[in-house]
Design a protein around this motif. Sequence first.
Motif, PDB file in Angstrom:
ATOM      1  N   PRO A  16       0.809  -1.234   0.000  1.00  0.00           N
ATOM      2  CA  PRO A  16       0.000   0.000   0.000  1.00  0.00           C
ATOM      3  C   PRO A  16       0.835   1.275   0.000  1.00  0.00           C
ATOM      4  CG  PRO A  16      -0.193  -1.183   2.089  1.00  0.00           C
ATOM      5  CD  PRO A  16       0.436  -2.112   1.116  1.00  0.00           C
ATOM      6  N   ALA A  17       1.925   1.300   0.760  1.00  0.00           N
ATOM      7  CA  ALA A  17       2.771   2.494   0.780  1.00  0.00           C
ATOM      8  C   ALA A  17       3.457   2.696  -0.575  1.00  0.00           C
ATOM      9  CB  ALA A  17       3.806   2.388   1.897  1.00  0.00           C
ATOM     10  N   GLN A  18       3.899   1.600  -1.205  1.00  0.00           N
ATOM     11  CA  GLN A  18       4.511   1.702  -2.529  1.00  0.00           C
ATOM     12  C   GLN A  18       3.509   2.198  -3.560  1.00  0.00           C
ATOM     13  OE1 GLN A  18       6.232  -2.448  -2.505  1.00  0.00           O
ATOM     14  NE2 GLN A  18       7.926  -1.396  -3.489  1.00  0.00           N
ATOM     15  N   MET A  19       2.281   1.672  -3.480  1.00  0.00           N
ATOM     16  CA  MET A  19       1.238   2.105  -4.407  1.00  0.00           C
ATOM     17  C   MET A  19       0.972   3.600  -4.271  1.00  0.00           C
ATOM     18  SD  MET A  19      -1.074   1.295  -6.709  1.00  0.00           S
ATOM     19  CE  MET A  19      -1.478  -0.462  -6.614  1.00  0.00           C
ATOM     20  N   TYR A  20       0.862   4.046  -3.019  1.00  0.00           N
ATOM     21  CA  TYR A  20       0.615   5.467  -2.764  1.00  0.00           C
ATOM     22  C   TYR A  20       1.762   6.332  -3.275  1.00  0.00           C
ATOM     23  CZ  TYR A  20       0.564   9.812  -0.095  1.00  0.00           C
ATOM     24  OH  TYR A  20       0.612  11.123   0.261  1.00  0.00           O
ATOM     25  N   LEU A  21       3.000   5.944  -2.967  1.00  0.00           N
ATOM     26  CA  LEU A  21       4.156   6.732  -3.376  1.00  0.00           C
ATOM     27  C   LEU A  21       4.295   6.780  -4.891  1.00  0.00           C
ATOM     28  CD1 LEU A  21       6.819   5.648  -0.719  1.00  0.00           C
ATOM     29  CD2 LEU A  21       5.681   7.868  -0.911  1.00  0.00           C
ATOM     30  N   PHE A  22       4.101   5.630  -5.535  1.00  0.00           N
ATOM     31  CA  PHE A  22       4.268   5.568  -6.983  1.00  0.00           C
ATOM     32  C   PHE A  22       3.267   6.485  -7.686  1.00  0.00           C
ATOM     33  CE2 PHE A  22       3.494   3.849 -11.194  1.00  0.00           C
ATOM     34  CZ  PHE A  22       4.779   3.642 -11.681  1.00  0.00           C
ATOM     35  N   ILE A  23       1.980   6.375  -7.323  1.00  0.00           N
ATOM     36  CA  ILE A  23       0.953   7.178  -7.992  1.00  0.00           C
ATOM     37  C   ILE A  23       1.110   8.651  -7.650  1.00  0.00           C
ATOM     38  CG2 ILE A  23      -1.534   7.566  -8.201  1.00  0.00           C
ATOM     39  CD1 ILE A  23      -1.987   4.635  -7.785  1.00  0.00           C
ATOM     40  N   SER A  24       1.460   8.961  -6.411  1.00  0.00           N
ATOM     41  CA  SER A  24       1.625  10.372  -6.038  1.00  0.00           C
ATOM     42  C   SER A  24       2.807  11.001  -6.762  1.00  0.00           C
ATOM     43  CB  SER A  24       1.806  10.501  -4.524  1.00  0.00           C
ATOM     44  OG  SER A  24       2.984   9.842  -4.075  1.00  0.00           O
ATOM     45  N   ILE A  25       3.876  10.240  -6.968  1.00  0.00           N
ATOM     46  CA  ILE A  25       5.029  10.766  -7.708  1.00  0.00           C
ATOM     47  C   ILE A  25       4.643  11.057  -9.154  1.00  0.00           C
ATOM     48  CG2 ILE A  25       7.286  10.132  -8.661  1.00  0.00           C
ATOM     49  CD1 ILE A  25       7.858   8.692  -6.029  1.00  0.00           C
ATOM     50  N   VAL A  26       3.871  10.148  -9.756  1.00  0.00           N
ATOM     51  CA  VAL A  26       3.393  10.374 -11.126  1.00  0.00           C
ATOM     52  C   VAL A  26       2.530  11.634 -11.179  1.00  0.00           C
ATOM     53  CG1 VAL A  26       1.952   9.458 -12.989  1.00  0.00           C
ATOM     54  CG2 VAL A  26       3.514   7.942 -11.764  1.00  0.00           C
ATOM     55  N   PHE A  27       1.657  11.788 -10.174  1.00  0.00           N
ATOM     56  CA  PHE A  27       0.791  12.968 -10.146  1.00  0.00           C
ATOM     57  C   PHE A  27       1.598  14.258 -10.056  1.00  0.00           C
ATOM     58  CE2 PHE A  27      -1.036  16.175  -7.288  1.00  0.00           C
ATOM     59  CZ  PHE A  27      -2.056  16.641  -8.096  1.00  0.00           C
ATOM     60  N   PHE A  28       2.540  14.325  -9.116  1.00  0.00           N
ATOM     61  CA  PHE A  28       3.300  15.558  -8.933  1.00  0.00           C
ATOM     62  C   PHE A  28       4.192  15.849 -10.142  1.00  0.00           C
ATOM     63  CE2 PHE A  28       2.457  14.706  -4.346  1.00  0.00           C
ATOM     64  CZ  PHE A  28       1.807  15.898  -4.087  1.00  0.00           C
ATOM     65  N   PHE A  29       4.667  14.799 -10.800  1.00  0.00           N
ATOM     66  CA  PHE A  29       5.461  15.015 -12.011  1.00  0.00           C
ATOM     67  C   PHE A  29       4.611  15.664 -13.100  1.00  0.00           C
ATOM     68  CE2 PHE A  29       6.609  13.355 -16.242  1.00  0.00           C
ATOM     69  CZ  PHE A  29       7.831  13.984 -16.395  1.00  0.00           C
ATOM     70  N   LEU A  30       3.412  15.128 -13.336  1.00  0.00           N
ATOM     71  CA  LEU A  30       2.539  15.689 -14.363  1.00  0.00           C
ATOM     72  C   LEU A  30       2.008  17.063 -13.954  1.00  0.00           C
ATOM     73  CD1 LEU A  30       0.514  12.493 -15.370  1.00  0.00           C
ATOM     74  CD2 LEU A  30       2.368  13.589 -16.633  1.00  0.00           C
ATOM     75  N   PHE A  31       1.707  17.211 -12.664  1.00  0.00           N
ATOM     76  CA  PHE A  31       1.175  18.487 -12.195  1.00  0.00           C
ATOM     77  C   PHE A  31       2.211  19.596 -12.282  1.00  0.00           C
ATOM     78  CE2 PHE A  31      -0.010  21.527  -8.826  1.00  0.00           C
ATOM     79  CZ  PHE A  31      -1.284  21.848  -9.275  1.00  0.00           C
ATOM     80  N   SER A  32       3.497  19.229 -12.303  1.00  0.00           N
ATOM     81  CA  SER A  32       4.550  20.244 -12.399  1.00  0.00           C
ATOM     82  C   SER A  32       4.435  21.041 -13.697  1.00  0.00           C
ATOM     83  CB  SER A  32       5.933  19.588 -12.306  1.00  0.00           C
ATOM     84  OG  SER A  32       6.161  18.730 -13.409  1.00  0.00           O
ATOM     85  N   ALA A  45      -2.978   0.031  12.390  1.00  0.00           N
ATOM     86  CA  ALA A  45      -2.265  -0.321  11.165  1.00  0.00           C
ATOM     87  C   ALA A  45      -3.221  -0.761  10.067  1.00  0.00           C
ATOM     88  CB  ALA A  45      -1.247  -1.427  11.448  1.00  0.00           C
ATOM     89  N   HIS A  46      -4.321  -1.420  10.440  1.00  0.00           N
ATOM     90  CA  HIS A  46      -5.310  -1.844   9.455  1.00  0.00           C
ATOM     91  C   HIS A  46      -5.967  -0.637   8.791  1.00  0.00           C
ATOM     92  CE1 HIS A  46      -5.836  -5.909  11.767  1.00  0.00           C
ATOM     93  NE2 HIS A  46      -4.605  -5.718  11.292  1.00  0.00           N
ATOM     94  N   HIS A  47      -6.306   0.361   9.594  1.00  0.00           N
ATOM     95  CA  HIS A  47      -6.922   1.576   9.047  1.00  0.00           C
ATOM     96  C   HIS A  47      -5.913   2.352   8.200  1.00  0.00           C
ATOM     97  CE1 HIS A  47     -10.160   0.651  11.809  1.00  0.00           C
ATOM     98  NE2 HIS A  47      -9.311   0.686  12.829  1.00  0.00           N
ATOM     99  N   LEU A  48      -4.656   2.266   8.581  1.00  0.00           N
ATOM    100  CA  LEU A  48      -3.614   2.948   7.818  1.00  0.00           C
ATOM    101  C   LEU A  48      -3.447   2.304   6.437  1.00  0.00           C
ATOM    102  CD1 LEU A  48      -1.649   5.308   8.207  1.00  0.00           C
ATOM    103  CD2 LEU A  48       0.067   3.672   8.978  1.00  0.00           C
ATOM    104  N   VAL A  49      -3.565   0.982   6.382  1.00  0.00           N
ATOM    105  CA  VAL A  49      -3.495   0.287   5.091  1.00  0.00           C
ATOM    106  C   VAL A  49      -4.630   0.759   4.179  1.00  0.00           C
ATOM    107  CG1 VAL A  49      -3.817  -1.959   3.960  1.00  0.00           C
ATOM    108  CG2 VAL A  49      -2.291  -1.744   5.929  1.00  0.00           C
ATOM    109  N   PHE A  50      -5.846   0.820   4.732  1.00  0.00           N
ATOM    110  CA  PHE A  50      -6.983   1.313   3.943  1.00  0.00           C
ATOM    111  C   PHE A  50      -6.737   2.748   3.474  1.00  0.00           C
ATOM    112  CE2 PHE A  50     -10.989   3.504   3.420  1.00  0.00           C
ATOM    113  CZ  PHE A  50     -11.740   2.618   2.665  1.00  0.00           C
ATOM    114  N   SER A  51      -6.165   3.578   4.340  1.00  0.00           N
ATOM    115  CA  SER A  51      -5.915   4.983   3.996  1.00  0.00           C
ATOM    116  C   SER A  51      -4.893   5.107   2.873  1.00  0.00           C
ATOM    117  CB  SER A  51      -5.435   5.746   5.234  1.00  0.00           C
ATOM    118  OG  SER A  51      -6.392   5.691   6.272  1.00  0.00           O
ATOM    119  N   PHE A  52      -3.852   4.281   2.911  1.00  0.00           N
ATOM    120  CA  PHE A  52      -2.858   4.307   1.843  1.00  0.00           C
ATOM    121  C   PHE A  52      -3.499   4.019   0.488  1.00  0.00           C
ATOM    122  CE2 PHE A  52       0.825   3.777   4.872  1.00  0.00           C
ATOM    123  CZ  PHE A  52       1.544   4.849   4.387  1.00  0.00           C
TER     124      PHE A  52
END
Length: 348
Positions: free
Chosen positions: A82-98, A256-263
């Motif tokens: 979940p953390a990798q998924m969040y980081l990967f998509i957010s990096i793509v977003f910020f790159f395009l949003f730049s 931690a379970h709620h954190l996984v859902f949040s990610f």
Amino acid sequence: MARSLTECKNCLQQFDSHYPYCPYCGQKSDDQLTLGVLFNNTLSNYFSVDARFFKSFFPLMFKPGYLAKQFVEGRRLLYLHPAQMYLFISIVFFFLFSFISRQQAEIIDNEIKKEIERSHLYQDSVKNRVAIHKDLLAEKDSLVALDDKLKPEDLGEAKTQSSNTPFNINFSETEIDSMITAGASDEAIYKKMGMEADDGFLTKRAYKQALKFLKNKSGGSILHAFYDSVPLAMFILLPIFALILKLFYHKKGRFAHHLVFSFYFFAFLFAILTLIVIGYLIWPNFPIWLMFLMLLSVFFYLFMGVRRFYGQGIGMSFFKTNVISFLFLSIVAPFALVIMGFMAFLFY
């Protein structure tokens, strides 16, 4: 027959030499570092992450709560973390949003330049009017006519611009511009602006940021500083969102379970924002109604996600989704905006 042992270069554990891989850490026993090995390992690691990402992307987008439920139940190698998924998509977003933020910064800087040019033209016009007025005053027979046509304030010097900023800062922008042009030291300019030695940290910071703006005449850099603070704000928002979930579903697992859902939920949010940015970059007249529907889908995604992940009924899940969304948007999100503004103020 004596056993032939070899030592792992990675974990330093000994094992039978006929094993091709270390049974303790998994590294290849005869791992000779060549250019080919380095290249192959890099590609292998990259595409293994990619494979899991694409395997995870479809359920992330179309099966709300599914990935979080699978991860919590122990199926943690089939899909991207979940953390990798969040980081990967957010990096793509910020790159395009730049690309969009760069355009917005250029627009702001161009408007500031135009405003400065208009200000200079106005000052030159006033100075010319003052000079002409003084020449005409020398002619006695024009004195009465001039009194009727010219305003008293036109008799003074050219209008100076004043800059009023927070923290009780008030100074003449024209005078500061003149000192900057003349190459005056920052200390002298700060003194002219009114900064005192006993001023607090935030007040001194405000003076420094004001001087930096006057030197650069760039509002776009302020916008960049604001956008640069978004990742930090999201880093704060995500665990707060998980905490809200914990409050409403305190019997449904550990934090931690709620954190996984949040990610996974925030990964979906950034995925929607990425699609909006792509649509805007491809289609400058991207419809507002379509953007609204895409953002509205985030609410229904959250509703279906909490229903699947926490296993409650439709009515209770819908009610809790509304309350969670209200708390997050009315309290937490504004708090994040304050943090972003403060970080932009500090690091502009």
